[in-house]
Design a protein around this motif. Structure first.
Motif, PDB file in Angstrom:
ATOM      1  N   SER A 164      43.225   3.894   5.534  1.00  0.00           N
ATOM      2  CA  SER A 164      43.272   3.231   6.836  1.00  0.00           C
ATOM      3  C   SER A 164      43.160   4.278   7.941  1.00  0.00           C
ATOM      4  O   SER A 164      43.337   5.482   7.709  1.00  0.00           O
ATOM      5  CB  SER A 164      44.587   2.466   6.991  1.00  0.00           C
TER       6      SER A 164
ATOM      7  N   GLN B 144      38.004  10.818   0.126  1.00  0.00           N
ATOM      8  CA  GLN B 144      37.694   9.512   0.708  1.00  0.00           C
ATOM      9  C   GLN B 144      36.427   8.880   0.134  1.00  0.00           C
ATOM     10  O   GLN B 144      36.135   7.720   0.425  1.00  0.00           O
ATOM     11  CB  GLN B 144      37.598   9.628   2.231  1.00  0.00           C
ATOM     12  N   ARG B 145      35.725   9.602  -0.711  1.00  0.00           N
ATOM     13  CA  ARG B 145      34.634   8.959  -1.440  1.00  0.00           C
ATOM     14  C   ARG B 145      35.180   8.012  -2.510  1.00  0.00           C
ATOM     15  O   ARG B 145      34.458   7.156  -3.017  1.00  0.00           O
ATOM     16  CB  ARG B 145      33.717  10.022  -2.061  1.00  0.00           C
TER      17      ARG B 145
ATOM     18  N   GLN C 193      44.408   8.218   7.937  1.00  0.00           N
ATOM     19  CA  GLN C 193      43.520   9.331   8.271  1.00  0.00           C
ATOM     20  C   GLN C 193      44.126  10.213   9.361  1.00  0.00           C
ATOM     21  O   GLN C 193      44.007  11.445   9.324  1.00  0.00           O
ATOM     22  CB  GLN C 193      42.169   8.791   8.728  1.00  0.00           C
TER      23      GLN C 193
ATOM     24  N   ASP D  85      39.594   4.359   0.273  1.00  0.00           N
ATOM     25  CA  ASP D  85      39.324   3.905   1.639  1.00  0.00           C
ATOM     26  C   ASP D  85      40.639   3.920   2.426  1.00  0.00           C
ATOM     27  O   ASP D  85      41.365   2.931   2.473  1.00  0.00           O
ATOM     28  CB  ASP D  85      38.726   2.502   1.608  1.00  0.00           C
TER      29      ASP D  85
END
Length: 327
Positions: free
Chosen positions: A273, A267-268, A277, A271
Motif C-alpha cells: 500500500s 515489489q515485483r 511504501q 503490492d
C-alpha cells in the motif's frame, strides 16, 4: 526469560541419542541465548540448535519454536532456499531433554546449508535485487500461514522498536552513535507509530540480514540460502522488506540507491500500500539504529569482536538514510 549455558558435549549426546547421529567432528557457534553446532557425520554435515531454559519458560518456547518450524517447512515447500528440518527417530521435530538442575534443553536438527555469508562478498546491484526478490517471494509464500499460538515478539520486532530504542539510548552517552539513534527514534515516532496498528500483518522472517543470507561460490550475486528463523514473528509485512533493505544498504557506498534496488525487486512480488511504501525508509532507519545501539551497548561488556562485527558499517549507512528520509 531465564537462559542457561549448554555444553557441546551435552548437545552431542542429545543428538546421538535421539537422532542417531554420531559426530566425527563438531564446530560450535554460540549465539545470544543458544548454542548451534555443525556436526560432520558419515552422511554429511548437519546443524543442531539448542536452548536451555527453566521448565516454565520452556513451555512458551516450545510453542514459539514449533510455529517457526512450521514456517520453515512451508517456505521449503514453496521452493524457497531454506534448510529442512530433520525429525528425530521418534518422529518429533523438536526434542526436550530434562537436566539434573531442573532445567530443560530444547533441540532441533536440520541439514547444513553450504555457502558464503553475504557480508563476505561485494554488495552488487544484482545481489541487492536478489535479496529483494527473495524477501518478496518469502512474503508471498507465507501470506496464508497461521498466526503463532504464543507471543513471538522480541527486541528487534518492528512492533517493539520504539521501546527497544528507548531502552538502548541511555547506554549511548558519549558515543558517536547517540545523536543518529535519537534522530531515527524520532522518525519512527513521527511516521511509523501513528499507523503501526493499521498495517497489514503476517508471518515475517524479520532477520534477512547479511549474516543470515548465503550465496554460493559459483554465483555470489544470487541468494542461495535463508538462515536462522529464530526471530520469525507476526509483524507488519513491510518489516520484511525494511530489514532486508537496511542491511543491504549498509554494505554499499550508496545506501539510498541500494535500498531502492531491494525495494523495486521486492515489489515485483508484493503490492504494498502507499502507507507501507512510505514507511520503508523510516523502518530501515529504525532497524539500523537499533542494530547500532544494541551492539554499541553490548560491546562494552565483550572482549571479542562479535559486537563490532554485528554493527559494522551501520553508522555511515544510517547517517545517509536519515539524510534522505528526515525532513
Amino acid at each position: 526469560m531465564a537462559y542457561s549455558a549448554i555444553t557441546v558435549s551435552f548437545l552431542s549426546e542429545c543428538v546421538e541419542r535421539e537422532w542417531g547421529v554420531v559426530a566425527l567432528s563438531v564446530q560450535s557457534f554460540p549465539g545470544e541465548h543458544s548454542l548451534t553446532c555443525r556436526f560432520d557425520t558419515a552422511d554429511g554435515p548437519l546443524l543442531a540448535k539448542s536452548m536451555t531454559l527453566t521448565l516454565g519458560d520452556a513451555q512458551r518456547e516450545l510453542g514459539r519454536l514449533a510455529w517457526q518450524v512450521s514456517v520453515m517447512k512451508q517456505a521449503a515447500d514453496s521452493s524457497l532456499p531454506v534448510q529442512r528440518i530433520m525429525p528425530a527417530r521418534s518422529g518429533e521435530e523438536v526434542c526436550v531433554f530434562r537436566r539434573d538442575d531442573g532445567r530443560v534443553t530444547i533441540v532441533h536438527v536440520m541439514n547444513w546449508a553450504e555457502g558464503i555469508r553475504v557480508d563476505g562478498v561485494p554488495m552488487t546491484d544484482a545481489l541487492a535485487a536478489s535479496i529483494g526478490d527473495t524477501a518478496g517471494r518469502f512474503t508471498v509464500a507465507l501470506a496464508d500461514h497461521r498466526r503463532p499460538p504464543v507471543d513471538t515478539g522480541h527486541h528487534w520486532d518492528a512492533l517493539n522498536m520504539g521501546k527497544s530504542l528507548d531502552d538502548m539510548i541511555a547506554g549511548l552517552a558519549g558515543t558517536e552513535a547517540r545523536d543518529l539513534v535519537i534522530r531515527a527514534r524520532a522518525l519512527y515516532a513521527a511516521q511509523v507509530e501513528p499507523v503501526l496498528a493499521d498495517l497489514p500483518r503476517q508471518c515475517v522472517h524479520h532477520d534477512m540480514h547479511d549474516f543470515n543470507l548465503l550465496v554460493s561460490s559459483d554465483n555470489t550475486e544470487q541468494v542461495a540460502a535463508i538462515l536462522d528463523f529464530g526471530d520469525t514473528t507476526w509483524a507488519p509485512r513491510v518489516a520484511e522488506l525494511a530489514v532486508a533493505a537496511a542491511y543491504a544498504a549498509r554494505a554499499t557506498s550508496h545506501p539510498v540507491r541500494t535500498l531502492g534496488i531491494v525495494t523495486d525487486a521486492y515489489q515485483r512480488h508484493v503490492d504494498l500500500s502507499l502507507t507501507e511504501q512510505q514507511l520503508i525508509g523510516p523502518l530501515a532507519c529504525a532497524r539500523l539504529a537499533l542494530n547500532l545501539a544494541t551492539w554499541t551497548v553490548r560491546g562494552t561488556t565483550r572482549t571479542d569482536s562479535y559486537a563490532a562485527d554485528r554493527s559494522a558499517a551501520s553508522l555511515p549507512a544510517l547517517a545517509a538514510l536519515l539524510a534522505e528520509f528526515c525532513d
